[in-house]
Design a protein around this motif. Structure first.
Motif, PDB file in Angstrom:
ATOM      1  N   MET A   1     -18.170 -13.259  -6.291  1.00  0.00           N
ATOM      2  CA  MET A   1     -17.653 -11.928  -6.621  1.00  0.00           C
ATOM      3  C   MET A   1     -16.533 -12.036  -7.654  1.00  0.00           C
ATOM      4  O   MET A   1     -15.716 -12.956  -7.621  1.00  0.00           O
ATOM      5  CB  MET A   1     -17.112 -11.301  -5.330  1.00  0.00           C
ATOM      6  CG  MET A   1     -16.964  -9.809  -5.424  1.00  0.00           C
ATOM      7  SD  MET A   1     -16.241  -9.224  -3.879  1.00  0.00           S
ATOM      8  CE  MET A   1     -14.938  -8.232  -4.493  1.00  0.00           C
ATOM      9  N   ALA A   2     -16.552 -11.118  -8.587  1.00  0.00           N
ATOM     10  CA  ALA A   2     -15.537 -11.176  -9.646  1.00  0.00           C
ATOM     11  C   ALA A   2     -14.150 -10.959  -9.064  1.00  0.00           C
ATOM     12  O   ALA A   2     -13.991 -10.224  -8.092  1.00  0.00           O
ATOM     13  CB  ALA A   2     -15.836 -10.110 -10.690  1.00  0.00           C
ATOM     14  N   LYS A   3     -13.189 -11.624  -9.694  1.00  0.00           N
ATOM     15  CA  LYS A   3     -11.820 -11.520  -9.191  1.00  0.00           C
ATOM     16  C   LYS A   3     -11.186 -10.209  -9.660  1.00  0.00           C
ATOM     17  O   LYS A   3     -11.479  -9.735 -10.750  1.00  0.00           O
ATOM     18  CB  LYS A   3     -10.989 -12.687  -9.736  1.00  0.00           C
ATOM     19  CG  LYS A   3     -11.069 -13.907  -8.849  1.00  0.00           C
ATOM     20  CD  LYS A   3      -9.848 -14.789  -9.022  1.00  0.00           C
ATOM     21  CE  LYS A   3      -9.596 -15.126 -10.458  1.00  0.00           C
ATOM     22  NZ  LYS A   3      -8.932 -16.340 -10.785  1.00  0.00           N
ATOM     23  N   PRO A   4     -10.283  -9.610  -8.841  1.00  0.00           N
ATOM     24  CA  PRO A   4      -9.581  -8.418  -9.312  1.00  0.00           C
ATOM     25  C   PRO A   4      -8.769  -8.753 -10.561  1.00  0.00           C
ATOM     26  O   PRO A   4      -8.256  -9.864 -10.682  1.00  0.00           O
ATOM     27  CB  PRO A   4      -8.656  -8.058  -8.158  1.00  0.00           C
ATOM     28  CG  PRO A   4      -9.174  -8.787  -6.984  1.00  0.00           C
ATOM     29  CD  PRO A   4      -9.906  -9.995  -7.483  1.00  0.00           C
ATOM     30  N   LYS A   5      -8.667  -7.803 -11.449  1.00  0.00           N
ATOM     31  CA  LYS A   5      -7.984  -8.044 -12.722  1.00  0.00           C
ATOM     32  C   LYS A   5      -6.659  -7.280 -12.726  1.00  0.00           C
ATOM     33  O   LYS A   5      -6.569  -6.179 -12.193  1.00  0.00           O
ATOM     34  CB  LYS A   5      -8.888  -7.512 -13.831  1.00  0.00           C
ATOM     35  CG  LYS A   5      -8.553  -8.008 -15.202  1.00  0.00           C
ATOM     36  CD  LYS A   5      -9.632  -7.571 -16.192  1.00  0.00           C
ATOM     37  CE  LYS A   5      -9.353  -6.174 -16.689  1.00  0.00           C
ATOM     38  NZ  LYS A   5     -10.306  -5.612 -17.601  1.00  0.00           N
ATOM     39  N   THR A   6      -5.647  -7.898 -13.299  1.00  0.00           N
ATOM     40  CA  THR A   6      -4.361  -7.208 -13.392  1.00  0.00           C
ATOM     41  C   THR A   6      -4.129  -6.763 -14.829  1.00  0.00           C
ATOM     42  O   THR A   6      -4.269  -7.562 -15.748  1.00  0.00           O
ATOM     43  CB  THR A   6      -3.221  -8.148 -12.972  1.00  0.00           C
ATOM     44  OG1 THR A   6      -3.483  -8.549 -11.644  1.00  0.00           O
ATOM     45  CG2 THR A   6      -1.887  -7.451 -13.026  1.00  0.00           C
ATOM     46  N   VAL A   7      -3.846  -5.493 -15.002  1.00  0.00           N
ATOM     47  CA  VAL A   7      -3.497  -5.029 -16.347  1.00  0.00           C
ATOM     48  C   VAL A   7      -2.201  -4.225 -16.264  1.00  0.00           C
ATOM     49  O   VAL A   7      -1.767  -3.841 -15.176  1.00  0.00           O
ATOM     50  CB  VAL A   7      -4.597  -4.128 -16.979  1.00  0.00           C
ATOM     51  CG1 VAL A   7      -5.847  -4.902 -17.271  1.00  0.00           C
ATOM     52  CG2 VAL A   7      -4.874  -2.932 -16.099  1.00  0.00           C
ATOM     53  N   TYR A   8      -1.592  -3.997 -17.398  1.00  0.00           N
ATOM     54  CA  TYR A   8      -0.375  -3.185 -17.452  1.00  0.00           C
ATOM     55  C   TYR A   8      -0.705  -1.898 -18.185  1.00  0.00           C
ATOM     56  O   TYR A   8      -1.355  -1.918 -19.223  1.00  0.00           O
ATOM     57  CB  TYR A   8       0.744  -3.961 -18.151  1.00  0.00           C
ATOM     58  CG  TYR A   8       1.139  -5.172 -17.363  1.00  0.00           C
ATOM     59  CD1 TYR A   8       2.168  -5.108 -16.433  1.00  0.00           C
ATOM     60  CD2 TYR A   8       0.450  -6.377 -17.509  1.00  0.00           C
ATOM     61  CE1 TYR A   8       2.514  -6.213 -15.675  1.00  0.00           C
ATOM     62  CE2 TYR A   8       0.791  -7.489 -16.760  1.00  0.00           C
ATOM     63  CZ  TYR A   8       1.822  -7.404 -15.838  1.00  0.00           C
ATOM     64  OH  TYR A   8       2.146  -8.491 -15.082  1.00  0.00           O
ATOM     65  N   VAL A   9      -0.278  -0.791 -17.583  1.00  0.00           N
ATOM     66  CA  VAL A   9      -0.610   0.515 -18.155  1.00  0.00           C
ATOM     67  C   VAL A   9       0.660   1.328 -18.369  1.00  0.00           C
ATOM     68  O   VAL A   9       1.528   1.366 -17.493  1.00  0.00           O
ATOM     69  CB  VAL A   9      -1.566   1.287 -17.217  1.00  0.00           C
ATOM     70  CG1 VAL A   9      -1.873   2.662 -17.784  1.00  0.00           C
ATOM     71  CG2 VAL A   9      -2.855   0.512 -17.009  1.00  0.00           C
ATOM     72  N   CYS A  10       0.763   1.946 -19.514  1.00  0.00           N
ATOM     73  CA  CYS A  10       1.934   2.783 -19.792  1.00  0.00           C
ATOM     74  C   CYS A  10       1.838   4.070 -18.977  1.00  0.00           C
ATOM     75  O   CYS A  10       0.836   4.770 -19.031  1.00  0.00           O
ATOM     76  CB  CYS A  10       2.016   3.116 -21.280  1.00  0.00           C
ATOM     77  SG  CYS A  10       3.257   4.359 -21.641  1.00  0.00           S
ATOM     78  N   ASP A  11       2.884   4.354 -18.236  1.00  0.00           N
ATOM     79  CA  ASP A  11       2.904   5.519 -17.360  1.00  0.00           C
ATOM     80  C   ASP A  11       2.980   6.814 -18.151  1.00  0.00           C
ATOM     81  O   ASP A  11       2.682   7.881 -17.656  1.00  0.00           O
ATOM     82  CB  ASP A  11       4.150   5.434 -16.464  1.00  0.00           C
ATOM     83  CG  ASP A  11       3.753   5.581 -15.026  1.00  0.00           C
ATOM     84  OD1 ASP A  11       2.553   5.739 -14.775  1.00  0.00           O
ATOM     85  OD2 ASP A  11       4.640   5.530 -14.166  1.00  0.00           O
ATOM     86  N   ASN A  12       3.385   6.705 -19.381  1.00  0.00           N
ATOM     87  CA  ASN A  12       3.583   7.912 -20.175  1.00  0.00           C
ATOM     88  C   ASN A  12       2.343   8.322 -20.940  1.00  0.00           C
ATOM     89  O   ASN A  12       1.988   9.485 -20.973  1.00  0.00           O
ATOM     90  CB  ASN A  12       4.751   7.685 -21.131  1.00  0.00           C
ATOM     91  CG  ASN A  12       5.161   8.951 -21.825  1.00  0.00           C
ATOM     92  OD1 ASN A  12       5.370   9.972 -21.169  1.00  0.00           O
ATOM     93  ND2 ASN A  12       5.238   8.917 -23.134  1.00  0.00           N
ATOM     94  N   CYS A  13       1.658   7.339 -21.548  1.00  0.00           N
ATOM     95  CA  CYS A  13       0.531   7.738 -22.390  1.00  0.00           C
ATOM     96  C   CYS A  13      -0.774   7.082 -21.983  1.00  0.00           C
ATOM     97  O   CYS A  13      -1.825   7.414 -22.523  1.00  0.00           O
ATOM     98  CB  CYS A  13       0.820   7.432 -23.845  1.00  0.00           C
ATOM     99  SG  CYS A  13       0.878   5.685 -24.207  1.00  0.00           S
TER     100      CYS A  13
END
Ligand code: TYD
Ligand code: MG
Length: 459
Positions: A1-13
């Motif tokens: 099973m593929a591993k969960p991925k961590t990304v960073y997302v801008c809360d504003n846009c």
């Protein structure tokens, strides 16, 4: 099973990045990047929450020739509310996703609940903010009962779709999108990723089942809808509910409408028994004062395509301190300063050492440049302490050289003033030739410059 991925997302846009960033390169905000975990299986498009309802139903779209597309008038659902129908462009379009934004406590939930209660259709009212009892209390306060309104107090998107599948509503209301949470996204409710995911799922549901969905969105301190532009791009209509909470008028404006004009406007009055549509706004915007007060002028303004007359009040007094104060409520302060400069330079009134306060009655904010003439007249009336006759209405934009510039839709403004019993209408001379017929019961006074306007007003 593929591993969960961590990304960073801008809360504003909503901008995504593989690593954390201090400043978002897209919107320029600082410290808005949040870490979120995406579970690959869940985030694949096949597993969207809306598929709970749509499973097997969705048909694959095929390309068609544009000239073969039949676009007979879009059928509309009558919402039994003249103002809301008008702002939506004639009623609610099946399959549309409508967003209603507004400050807390302005009356969004009240507007939707009272609309729902008057509908014969089966409506699912999802509330993530209030309990059933609270909503019932509000419905009692509004004083309407409906046997077609289903209440669901839940915040889980998957749960909501399961209930939609069980109940087959004709219209779905979600109050508010910021409280919803989808299991497929690992972040807290109200975050940009949750908002985006939930709105996209609701959109998919709306489009594929032709069920209209109305969602409520909170707005941030600076007045934009929280979880900002992403949300506005996804939906078909953005309506803004606004007003000053210290007054009871509320204005519903269309900011975006894929099925109608955005210049429409609905005006409501908040009463103890819910919102009441205001059919004749001019009557309530003009205070019924006697004749003898100085500093009051009546402007024939337009908001969108609706004319109404509003009262402009000014107070000019000698400045007690070195720097004179300038303050404007409901009107652009910079524009007021510009008008005062024109008055000094072109008409020769000395206002540099005076305090000037300006107020648009009723707590409205007016951006129509045609109220310039009324603003200037009110200031002068207060300055020379001579009242303007209450039977006079004014419209005209003022240019930097003191000329009165033409305004749009002059005939509508004149007709509104005539309807309300005004006897004289001071207006730009250049507008005269565009008039098709002369009104019968109101005298038109065309003026070219500020000086001429003042002569017409004060003799
Ligand atoms: P509400 O719809 O809860 O606002 P929102 O959903 O935009 O946050 O309405 C809030 C205000 O409206 C509340 O302060 C009380 C007032 N109100 C009335 O004056 N009369 C009424 O009949 C109702 C239902 C509310
Ligand atoms: Mg609410």
């Amino acid at each position: 099973m593929a591993k969960p991925k961590t990304v960073y997302v801008c809360d504003n846009c909503g901008q995504e990045s593989a690593k954390w960033l201090g400043r978002c390169p897209s919107c320029g905000q600082w410290n808005t990047y949040k870490e979120i975990t995406i579970h690959p299986a869940a985030s694949s498009p096949r597993e969207s929450a809306a598929d709970i309802v749509l499973s097997g139903k969705a048909k694959k779209p095929q390309p068609v020739l544009l000239r073969n597309v039949s676009a007979t008038d879009v059928p509309r659902i009558n919402l039994h509310d003249t103002e809301l129908n008008r702002v939506l462009g004639g009623g609610l379009v099946p399959g549309s996703l409508v967003l209603i934004g507004g400050e807390p406590g302005i009356g969004k939930s009240t507007l939707l609940l009272q609309t729902v209660l008057s509908l014969p259709q089966k409506v699912l009212y999802v509330s993530g903010e209030e309990s059933e009892a609270q909503i019932k209390l509000r419905a009692d306060r509004i004083g309407q009962a409906s046997d077609q309104c289903l209440l669901l107090c839940d915040t889980s998107l998957e749960q909501i779709f399961t209930q939609i599948k069980n109940t087959h509503p004709d219209i779905v209301i979600v109050d508010s999108i910021q409280t919803l949470q989808s299991e497929s996204v690992d972040s807290s409710p109200g975050s940009i990723t949750q908002i985006r995911e939930c709105t996209a799922a609701l959109l998919k549901f709306a489009k594929e089942t032709s069920t209209p969905v109305i969602i409520v969105g909170h707005i941030t301190k600076d007045g934009s809808i929280a979880g900002p532009k992403v949300l506005e791009h996804i939906v078909d209509c953005v309506l803004q509910f606004e007003g000053d909470r210290n007054y009871f008028y509320r204005i519903l404006r269309a900011h975006k409408n894929r099925f109608g004009s955005t210049s429409e406007l609905g005006i409501y009055e908040m009463r103890s028994g819910g919102l009441r549509a205001v059919e004749n706004p001019s009557e309530m915007l003009i205070s019924q004062n006697d004749n003898s007060l100085s500093g009051i002028a009546i402007a024939a303004a337009m908001e969108g395509v609706r004319p109404f007359l509003i009262e402009v009040q000014a107070l000019v007094s000698t400045a007690a301190y070195g720097t004179p104060q300038r303050s404007a409520t409901g009107f652009d302060l910079r524009r007021l300063n510009m008008l005062l400069a024109v008055l000094e330079k072109r008409v020769g009134f000395k206002l540099a050492a005076k305090d000037v306060f300006l107020n648009i009655a009723g707590g409205l904010r007016v951006t129509d440049p045609a109220i310039d003439l009324a603003v200037m007249s009110a200031v002068l009336s207060s300055n020379v302490d001579t009242p303007i006759e209450r039977s006079v209405a004014l419209a005209g934009e003022i240019g930097l050289s003191g000329e009165i510039r033409p305004v749009v839709r002059i005939a509508q403004r004149i007709a509104e003033a005539e309807k309300l019993g005004f006897q004289r209408f001071i207006m730009p001379e250049q507008n005269m030739k565009s008039l098709e017929s002369q009104p019968k019961h109101i005298e038109l006074v065309p003026v070219k410059t500020v000086t001429e306007a003042l002569r017409a007003l004060f003799g």
